[in-house]
Write a protein that holds these residues in place. Structure first.
Motif, mmCIF file in Angstrom:
data_model
loop_
_atom_site.group_PDB
_atom_site.id
_atom_site.type_symbol
_atom_site.label_atom_id
_atom_site.label_comp_id
_atom_site.label_asym_id
_atom_site.label_seq_id
_atom_site.Cartn_x
_atom_site.Cartn_y
_atom_site.Cartn_z
ATOM 1 N N TRP A 292 1.574 -0.410 -5.770
ATOM 2 C CA TRP A 292 2.891 -1.011 -6.016
ATOM 3 C C TRP A 292 4.020 -0.123 -5.509
ATOM 4 C CZ3 TRP A 292 5.886 -1.257 -11.199
ATOM 5 C CH2 TRP A 292 6.956 -2.157 -11.082
ATOM 6 N N THR A 293 3.817 1.184 -5.610
ATOM 7 C CA THR A 293 4.876 2.123 -5.214
ATOM 8 C C THR A 293 4.811 2.530 -3.750
ATOM 9 O OG1 THR A 293 3.488 3.969 -5.971
ATOM 10 C CG2 THR A 293 5.080 3.068 -7.551
ATOM 11 N N SER A 294 3.758 2.094 -3.025
ATOM 12 C CA SER A 294 3.644 2.604 -1.657
ATOM 13 C C SER A 294 3.124 1.605 -0.620
ATOM 14 C CB SER A 294 2.716 3.834 -1.628
ATOM 15 O OG SER A 294 1.454 3.511 -2.177
ATOM 16 N N TYR A 305 -5.139 -6.929 -5.634
ATOM 17 C CA TYR A 305 -5.931 -6.098 -4.732
ATOM 18 C C TYR A 305 -6.679 -5.014 -5.510
ATOM 19 C CZ TYR A 305 -3.444 -8.127 -0.710
ATOM 20 O OH TYR A 305 -2.937 -8.975 0.244
ATOM 21 N N ALA A 306 -5.992 -4.405 -6.474
ATOM 22 C CA ALA A 306 -6.561 -3.264 -7.191
ATOM 23 C C ALA A 306 -7.759 -3.658 -8.047
ATOM 24 C CB ALA A 306 -5.495 -2.607 -8.061
ATOM 25 N N SER A 325 -8.891 1.516 3.493
ATOM 26 C CA SER A 325 -8.750 2.748 4.276
ATOM 27 C C SER A 325 -7.279 3.036 4.578
ATOM 28 C CB SER A 325 -9.544 2.653 5.580
ATOM 29 O OG SER A 325 -8.986 1.679 6.457
ATOM 30 N N GLN A 326 -6.412 2.018 4.407
ATOM 31 C CA GLN A 326 -4.984 2.189 4.615
ATOM 32 C C GLN A 326 -4.246 2.453 3.307
ATOM 33 O OE1 GLN A 326 -3.859 2.251 7.787
ATOM 34 N NE2 GLN A 326 -6.022 1.937 8.345
ATOM 35 N N TRP A 327 -4.955 2.555 2.215
ATOM 36 C CA TRP A 327 -4.330 2.804 0.920
ATOM 37 C C TRP A 327 -3.964 4.285 0.779
ATOM 38 C CZ3 TRP A 327 -7.489 -0.284 -3.308
ATOM 39 C CH2 TRP A 327 -7.371 -1.653 -3.044
ATOM 40 N N GLN A 332 -7.819 6.064 -2.693
ATOM 41 C CA GLN A 332 -9.076 6.276 -1.978
ATOM 42 C C GLN A 332 -9.998 7.218 -2.748
ATOM 43 O OE1 GLN A 332 -8.486 7.446 2.086
ATOM 44 N NE2 GLN A 332 -7.175 5.700 2.585
ATOM 45 N N ILE A 333 -9.427 8.278 -3.326
ATOM 46 C CA ILE A 333 -10.239 9.234 -4.101
ATOM 47 C C ILE A 333 -10.834 8.551 -5.326
ATOM 48 C CG2 ILE A 333 -10.117 11.301 -5.548
ATOM 49 C CD1 ILE A 333 -8.100 12.438 -3.561
#
Length: 472
Positions: A292-294, A305-306, A325-327, A332-333
């Motif tokens: 949401w913030t990025s 999505y999440a 992969s664009q998150w 990603q971690i």
């Protein structure tokens, strides 16, 4: 080691495996894509070799009783044979440039990993696409358990096979006889699959796509008939349906049996279930805020999505609706961590399993508490049940082996020249039976660029993850 009994049992398994290819054969004949001959010859070869084993090694007057060693050998050999003979339709149809790719794809299917080396999925014949998804559905609850339901007709006792194949450290006794257990599990598996199939049809999916995605969802496999996976449909309804059924497939199937039997109280008291929900809630909350913030502007879209991706990775399904992969790195971690956790014991998920992680946390807390209170008498409990030291020893041993083998595989993949992100995520995604990773194997690409030796290493990782190391 009773080699004769092992070969006889594997003969029955091969006949059962070959018989399942009739389903994609019928599909191939219906759509007339030209792949029917590949399935016909695959059926003849697989069933033929199985029948030869059955005739050559059967005992007319003796009932076969398998020991623990025989059970483990049969399960491991059966999975390798499933990957070998299951790859025949791909080989005959010329789908892949090498046998390595065909074996990798089939192992990925039967282990419900969902890692693929196919560049253009939507151009494949319908029979081949259905076979890909069917391998996952069969592997999900276990080809071996399916075989157990018919092995009594061959005079084979199946309890050792069940002990070797069922995921997780604890096996709930649903019914007193192993054959009834296998049939109960498959009945529940089939019923839930039918419900999802109907709901996907109501969401606008075609009959073929609904069937393929139902097979992959219930197996927590992730093979799709579309290049963009579930993201192809761009439907909140389909996302929600698939999410719900991924959770259902990631739960212990003994809980589904309790629910169907009306034992709601025992269902709601299951500690592992609440731990699974807690991990989903916490990971979804963090990833939603991060997106949401990025990445996305709307909170509702970030949540959509999440929650889908968190559930997909945690249950080791591997479906995608967005290119993660664009998150941001934080998201990603978290997804990589979820690859290692996995779903519940007794589910179709891969990974370490929630119950193991929960018990390791409880045991670690008890050890820290004992340092402060040396004379305290503490026992690790799961609900009202005391967990024996033998089970805890097995869990920690499994965890140590899991880490050692993961690190070893990562070093081997790095030695092949892969970058660190690709090496780590490809191993995590295959030993966890997840499928898509990061780096060269992110959701919008596949494993086709991995060197041939690397594909064999990752195929072995898939097998380790599906049969949970100890069996192998």
């Amino acid at each position: 080691m009773k080699a004769r009994d092992i070969l006889y049992t594997l003969g029955g398994f091969l006949m059962a495996l070959g018989s399942t290819m009739i389903v994609p054969l019928v599909c191939a004949l219906y759509f007339q894509d030209g792949d029917a001959a590949s399935f016909f010859f695959s059926i003849i070869i697989t069933c033929g070799i199985g029948f030869v084993f059955y005739l050559a090694f059967r005992k007319k007057d003796a009932i076969i009783v398998l020991g623990h060693r025989e059970g483990f050998v049969i399960v491991s050999a059966a999975w390798l044979m499933a990957a070998f003979f299951g790859s025949l339709p791909f080989v005959f149809e010329g789908i892949f440039p090498s046998y390595t790719d065909a074996f990798f794809e089939t192992m990925s299917g039967f282990t419900t990993t969902g890692a693929t080396v196919i560049r253009k999925i939507e151009g494949l014949p319908h029979g081949i696409l259905l076979w890909r998804s069917l391998t996952q559905w069969l592997g999900g609850m276990g080809i071996i358990i399916l075989s157990i339901a018919i092995l009594p007709f061959l005079g084979v006792g199946g309890r050792q096979l069940f002990r070797a194949e069922v995921p997780g450290p604890v096996k709930d006794k649903l019914k007193p006889r192993i054959v009834e257990v296998a049939r109960s599990l498959w009945a529940i598996y089939a019923i839930i699959s039918i419900v999802e199939f109907i709901l996907l049809l109501l969401g606008g999916m075609s009959v073929f796509d609904s069937l393929c995605h139902t097979f992959s969802t219930m197996a927590t496999g992730g093979f799709s008939s579309r290049d963009l996976s579930i993201g192809y449909y761009n439907s909140s309804y389909i996302d929600a349906v698939v999410t719900i059924f991924m959770i259902a497939a990631g739960m212990n199937f003994a809980l589904h049996y309790l629910l169907i039997s009306g034992n709601i109280r025992a269902f709601l008291k299951d500690r592992e279930l609440w731990f699974l929900f807690a991990v989903i809630f916490l990971a979804t909350a963090i990833v939603t805020l991060d997106l949401w913030t990025s990445v996305v502007s709307g909170l509702d879209q970030a949540f959509r999505y999440a929650v889908f991706q968190v559930v997909s990775i945690l249950t080791t399904t591997g479906f995608v609706t967005h290119d993660f992969s664009q998150w941001p790195v934080l998201s990603q971690i978290i997804l990589i961590i979820l690859m290692f956790i996995g779903g519940s014991a007794g589910s179709t998920s891969g990974g370490i399993k929630c119950v193991r992680l929960l018990l390791m946390i409880k045991h670690s807390y008890a050890e820290i508490y004992r340092l402060v209170h040396p004379h305290a008498v503490l026992r690790v409990k799961l609900g009202n049940n005391i967990v024996s030291p033998e089970i805890m020893s097995s869990i920690w041993g499994f965890f140590a082996l899991y880490l050692i083998l993961t690190i070893g595989a990562i070093l081997l993949m790095s030695w092949l020249g892969l970058d660190m992100l690709t090496a780590v995520s490809s191993v995590a995604a295959t030993i966890g039976n997840v499928g898509p990773g990061l780096g060269m194997v992110h959701p919008m690409t596949n494993y086709s660029e991995i060197p041939a030796v690397g594909k064999w290493i990752l195929s072995f990782c898939m097998l380790l993850g599906r049969l949970e190391i100890y069996t192998i």
